[in-house]
Each structure stands twice: as structure tokens, then as C-alpha cells.
Design a protein around this motif. Structure first.
Motif, PDB file in Angstrom:
ATOM      1  N   ASP A 140      16.797  47.674   5.775  1.00 35.20           N
ATOM      2  CA  ASP A 140      16.250  46.973   4.610  1.00 35.20           C
ATOM      3  C   ASP A 140      15.753  45.570   4.953  1.00 35.20           C
ATOM      4  OD1 ASP A 140      16.884  49.116   2.855  1.00 35.20           O
ATOM      5  OD2 ASP A 140      18.969  48.427   2.774  1.00 35.20           O
ATOM      6  N   GLY A 141      15.792  45.216   6.242  1.00 36.27           N
ATOM      7  CA  GLY A 141      15.359  43.884   6.645  1.00 36.27           C
ATOM      8  C   GLY A 141      16.405  42.811   6.411  1.00 36.27           C
ATOM      9  N   ASN A 142      17.666  43.219   6.300  1.00 37.87           N
ATOM     10  CA  ASN A 142      18.756  42.285   6.010  1.00 37.87           C
ATOM     11  C   ASN A 142      19.732  42.196   7.163  1.00 37.87           C
ATOM     12  OD1 ASN A 142      17.742  41.985   3.373  1.00 37.87           O
ATOM     13  ND2 ASN A 142      19.046  43.628   2.587  1.00 37.87           N
ATOM     14  N   ILE A 143      20.522  41.129   7.166  1.00 37.79           N
ATOM     15  CA  ILE A 143      21.741  41.016   7.954  1.00 37.79           C
ATOM     16  C   ILE A 143      22.845  40.666   6.975  1.00 37.79           C
ATOM     17  CG2 ILE A 143      22.994  39.616   9.654  1.00 37.79           C
ATOM     18  CD1 ILE A 143      20.430  39.355  11.254  1.00 37.79           C
ATOM     19  N   ILE A 144      23.913  41.442   6.977  1.00 37.77           N
ATOM     20  CA  ILE A 144      25.030  41.368   6.021  1.00 37.77           C
ATOM     21  C   ILE A 144      24.539  41.132   4.589  1.00 37.77           C
ATOM     22  CG2 ILE A 144      26.781  40.757   7.728  1.00 37.77           C
ATOM     23  CD1 ILE A 144      26.660  37.846   6.675  1.00 37.77           C
ATOM     24  N   GLY A 145      23.508  41.880   4.221  1.00 32.89           N
ATOM     25  CA  GLY A 145      23.030  41.864   2.847  1.00 32.89           C
ATOM     26  C   GLY A 145      22.066  40.763   2.483  1.00 32.89           C
ATOM     27  N   SER A 146      21.719  39.899   3.444  1.00 32.01           N
ATOM     28  CA  SER A 146      20.804  38.788   3.167  1.00 32.01           C
ATOM     29  C   SER A 146      19.501  38.969   3.943  1.00 32.01           C
ATOM     30  CB  SER A 146      21.444  37.452   3.556  1.00 32.01           C
ATOM     31  OG  SER A 146      22.553  37.178   2.728  1.00 32.01           O
ATOM     32  N   VAL A 192      16.484  38.591   6.324  1.00 32.61           N
ATOM     33  CA  VAL A 192      16.257  37.878   7.580  1.00 32.61           C
ATOM     34  C   VAL A 192      15.054  36.957   7.422  1.00 32.61           C
ATOM     35  CG1 VAL A 192      15.620  38.146  10.004  1.00 32.61           C
ATOM     36  CG2 VAL A 192      17.327  39.669   8.983  1.00 32.61           C
ATOM     37  N   GLN A 193      15.248  35.670   7.725  1.00 32.17           N
ATOM     38  CA  GLN A 193      14.191  34.668   7.584  1.00 32.17           C
ATOM     39  C   GLN A 193      13.308  34.594   8.821  1.00 32.17           C
ATOM     40  OE1 GLN A 193      13.958  33.090   4.538  1.00 32.17           O
ATOM     41  NE2 GLN A 193      15.653  34.490   4.053  1.00 32.17           N
ATOM     42  N   GLN A 194      13.902  34.792   9.956  1.00 29.10           N
ATOM     43  CA  GLN A 194      13.248  34.901  11.255  1.00 29.10           C
ATOM     44  C   GLN A 194      14.251  35.598  12.150  1.00 29.10           C
ATOM     45  OE1 GLN A 194      13.178  31.323  13.794  1.00 29.10           O
ATOM     46  NE2 GLN A 194      13.952  30.170  12.028  1.00 29.10           N
ATOM     47  N   GLU A 195      13.891  35.901  13.367  1.00 29.75           N
ATOM     48  CA  GLU A 195      14.789  36.659  14.231  1.00 29.75           C
ATOM     49  C   GLU A 195      16.178  36.010  14.278  1.00 29.75           C
ATOM     50  OE1 GLU A 195      15.137  38.492  18.769  1.00 29.75           O
ATOM     51  OE2 GLU A 195      13.795  36.808  18.373  1.00 29.75           O
ATOM     52  N   GLY A 196      17.186  36.782  13.855  1.00 38.49           N
ATOM     53  CA  GLY A 196      18.561  36.331  13.970  1.00 38.49           C
ATOM     54  C   GLY A 196      18.973  35.230  13.022  1.00 38.49           C
ATOM     55  N   VAL A 197      18.248  35.014  11.935  1.00 35.84           N
ATOM     56  CA  VAL A 197      18.566  33.906  11.024  1.00 35.84           C
ATOM     57  C   VAL A 197      18.543  34.385   9.579  1.00 35.84           C
ATOM     58  CG1 VAL A 197      17.911  31.609  10.198  1.00 35.84           C
ATOM     59  CG2 VAL A 197      17.579  32.208  12.609  1.00 35.84           C
ATOM     60  N   ILE A 198      19.625  34.099   8.862  1.00 38.07           N
ATOM     61  CA  ILE A 198      19.646  34.270   7.412  1.00 38.07           C
ATOM     62  C   ILE A 198      20.063  32.938   6.794  1.00 38.07           C
ATOM     63  CG2 ILE A 198      20.180  36.728   7.529  1.00 38.07           C
ATOM     64  CD1 ILE A 198      23.108  36.030   6.875  1.00 38.07           C
ATOM     65  N   ASN A 199      19.888  32.809   5.495  1.00 37.23           N
ATOM     66  CA  ASN A 199      20.263  31.575   4.806  1.00 37.23           C
ATOM     67  C   ASN A 199      21.204  31.870   3.647  1.00 37.23           C
ATOM     68  OD1 ASN A 199      18.654  29.894   6.428  1.00 37.23           O
ATOM     69  ND2 ASN A 199      16.859  30.198   5.121  1.00 37.23           N
ATOM     70  N   TYR A 200      22.149  30.963   3.429  1.00 32.67           N
ATOM     71  CA  TYR A 200      23.070  31.006   2.290  1.00 32.67           C
ATOM     72  C   TYR A 200      22.997  29.671   1.551  1.00 32.67           C
ATOM     73  CZ  TYR A 200      25.982  35.128   3.596  1.00 32.67           C
ATOM     74  OH  TYR A 200      26.466  36.378   3.856  1.00 32.67           O
ATOM     75  N   PRO A 201      23.320  29.638   0.261  1.00 31.33           N
ATOM     76  CA  PRO A 201      23.516  28.362  -0.441  1.00 31.33           C
ATOM     77  C   PRO A 201      24.900  27.817  -0.100  1.00 31.33           C
ATOM     78  CG  PRO A 201      23.849  30.176  -1.962  1.00 31.33           C
ATOM     79  CD  PRO A 201      23.447  30.797  -0.647  1.00 31.33           C
ATOM     80  N   LEU A 202      24.982  27.041   0.958  1.00 30.31           N
ATOM     81  CA  LEU A 202      26.269  26.701   1.566  1.00 30.31           C
ATOM     82  C   LEU A 202      27.193  25.936   0.625  1.00 30.31           C
ATOM     83  CD1 LEU A 202      25.008  25.645   5.111  1.00 30.31           C
ATOM     84  CD2 LEU A 202      25.845  27.885   4.373  1.00 30.31           C
TER      85      LEU A 202
END
Length: 307
Positions: free
Chosen positions: A237-243, A245-255
Motif C-alpha cells: 500500500d506504499g506504507n511503513i507501519i501504516g504510514s 512513505v515520504q521518500q525511501e525509508g522515511v515516514i512522518n508522525y506528529p511527534l
């Protein structure tokens, strides 16, 4: 088809009370030694760094002191770099990657930065190899005022005492197979929710801040780590752990909204690393080295921006 799973403690759909939490705590056991495996290594650095005790956990204050490793000749004109590991005590390379960085690399960056390393924020979690503290609180969801986590509260107080703005914060983590097999099922049971399995990405990735993503900074980290170990691909689905992927190996969270450790400062450059230690393509040494590569890649990038 994704499976559902019922945790052996509690009643499905009903949040845990004190009885279930006590039952959970009773089945935890000590599996390794914080004093032997971590404190001993911290003390071995005392000739080259300032070692400060910033607290102790009330579960056993003598057994679980909290330490920070600081570069010497602290200079208020230098930016501060914060490295944290072991917020989730079971994530081994977070702890030992932080220690390896302090031992092997921190001194060479001390001309540009004041560096403080808190290598094991959750020593009880380290010993029992668990995500939570004894009160079934996840420290990495508890970085806020009047925190229910002693681990989080102590770290926040230490960071506040530094007396300057943190420019870079690198928080070292792992994503393990036990996230799906134990820790997510336990969390959903504790909260009275249904666990539905997801998956564990095979490889390294980072979590940036959706409010301050710094994509070039994250890319520099990924490019540094790929020299040591492989980068996690997205799922179907283009996700990593449900988020996404913004670029290779990177996702973002509202920290900050999630009360995560990497949201405790107003740093310009922040990242949470995620190593996959259960991969057939990675050894424990590679996992530690990947954490070090993430830190050095981050700092090399920031030095260029400051130059």
C-alpha cells in the motif's frame, strides 16, 4: 487476510484494571543486567566525558540510576546535540548504538557541538526486554507535563537543565518481530481494543516530524545507513507501519501530538531511527553500526548547513 488476536490477559473489549495490570507485571522476568551491560560501559567512558546521573527509577533506585554522557568543555556558543536510546528498553541497538557512538565517534564532533547522550532511558524495560514500564505505561507515549512515566519525566527534566536550545535530537529505536507478536497485542488488550495484525518492515527507516519534516536531513541519514545495512521498502500500500512513505525509508508522525520522545524539544533537526534486528540480513553488530551511521550522517549534514 489479516488475523485477529486475543491477548491472554484480560477480557477482549474491556480495558485493563489494576488486577489485569498486576497480572501482566507478575509474568515479567529479568532477562539481562542493566548494571553489567550498560552502566559498566557508561562508567568506562568517565576519563573522556562528563558522566552525570540525572535521576533514578523508584522501582529500585540503586539498581536503576539514569545517566547522561556529556562532552567536556561545554560551550554556550555551540549548538546542542541530544542522542537518546532505550526509551523502549527492549530495543537493544538503541542502547548499544548510543554507547558505541559515545565511545567511538562523539569526541570528533565535540568541536562543533555540545553533545549529550542518554543511552538507556528505560533501564527496567531493558532488563525485562519490554516496551512498557512496570505500570503498563509506554514511556514513548508519555512525554508531556505531569507524565505518568518516571522515565519520560526524568529525561525531560534533564533536557530542560541543559540551559540551551537543542539543535539536533536523534532518538534511537528498533522495530522488532515482537512488536506484532507481543507488544501491539498487549497494548490493544490493555486499552480494550481489537488487535489486527499489520507487519514488520524488513530494514532501516526513520520517522520525521510531520510539522517539521526536514526531508534532506532524513535523506542524509538514509544515505549514511545504507552503507551499513538495507533500507526498509514500503508495503503493497506504499506504507511503513501504516504510514505513507515520504521518500525511501522515511515516514512522518506528529511527534508532539503523540507525546513521543523526539518531540520534547524545539529542535530544527530531529529524527527517530528504526532498525530491524530480526532480519536475516542483519547482525547485532550491524544494527549497532546502523544507529551510529544514522547519528554521524545526521551530524555531517548539519555541519554542512551550519558552514
Amino acid at each position: 487476510m489479516k488475523r485477529e488476536h486475543n491477548y491472554p490477559i484480560g477480557t477482549p473489549g474491556t480495558p485493563w484494571g489494576d488486577e489485569e495490570k498486576a497480572q501482566w507485571l507478575a509474568q515479567t522476568t529479568i532477562k539481562r543486567s542493566y548494571q553489567e551491560e550498560v552502566v559498566r560501559k557508561i562508567n568506562a567512558l568517565e576519563n573522556d566525558f562528563d558522566i552525570t546521573q540525572y535521576g533514578a527509577l523508584s522501582y529500585d533506585e540503586e539498581k536503576y540510576p539514569l545517566f547522561a554522557i556529556k562532552t567536556r568543555h561545554w560551550d554556550s556558543n555551540k549548538p546542542i546535540v541530544l542522542v537518546t536510546g532505550g526509551v523502549h528498553g527492549y530495543e537493544t541497538s538503541g542502547v548499544h548504538g548510543a554507547l558505541t557512538f559515545a565511545e567511538a565517534k562523539a569526541a570528533q564532533y565535540s568541536e562543533q557541538f555540545n553533545i549529550v547522550v542518554a543511552p538507556c532511558v528505560s533501564p527496567w524495560g531493558y532488563e525485562v526486554i519490554n516496551r512498557w514500564n512496570p505500570n503498563t505505561v509506554d514511556p514513548n507515549r508519555a512525554f508531556y507535563a505531569d507524565s505518568p512515566s518516571e522515565e519520560a519525566a526524568s529525561l525531560m527534566a534533564m533536557v530542560d537543565s541543559l540551559g540551551g536550545e537543542v539543535l539536533v535530537h536523534i532518538d534511537l529505536h528498533e522495530t522488532t518481530d515482537t512488536d506484532e507478536l507481543e507488544f501491539r497485542p498487549a497494548r490493544e488488550a490493555r486499552d480494550g481494543k481489537l488487535f489486527i495484525e499489520d507487519g514488520v518492515p524488513d530494514g532501516f527507516y526513520t520517522v520525521g516530524d510531520s510539522e517539521n519534516p526536514q526531508p534532506e536531513f532524513q535523506k542524509a541519514i538514509i544515505d549514511s545507513v545504507r552503507k551499513v545495512t538495507h533500507i526498509a521498502p514500503p508495503d503493497a500500500d506504499g506504507n511503513i507501519i501504516g504510514s505513507p512513505v515520504q521518500q525511501e525509508g522515511v515516514i512522518n508522525y506528529p511527534l508532539k501530538a503523540l507525546s513521543l520522545c523526539n518531540g520534547i524539544t524545539a529542535c530544527t533537526y530531529g529524527t527517530t531511527t528504526e532498525v530491524y534486528p530480526d532480519s536475516e540480513r542483519a547482525t547485532p553488530e550491524q544494527c549497532n553500526d546502523a544507529q551510529v551511521a544514522a547519528i554521524t550522517g545526521a551530524l555531517d549534514y548539519v555541519i554542512k548547513q551550519l558552514g
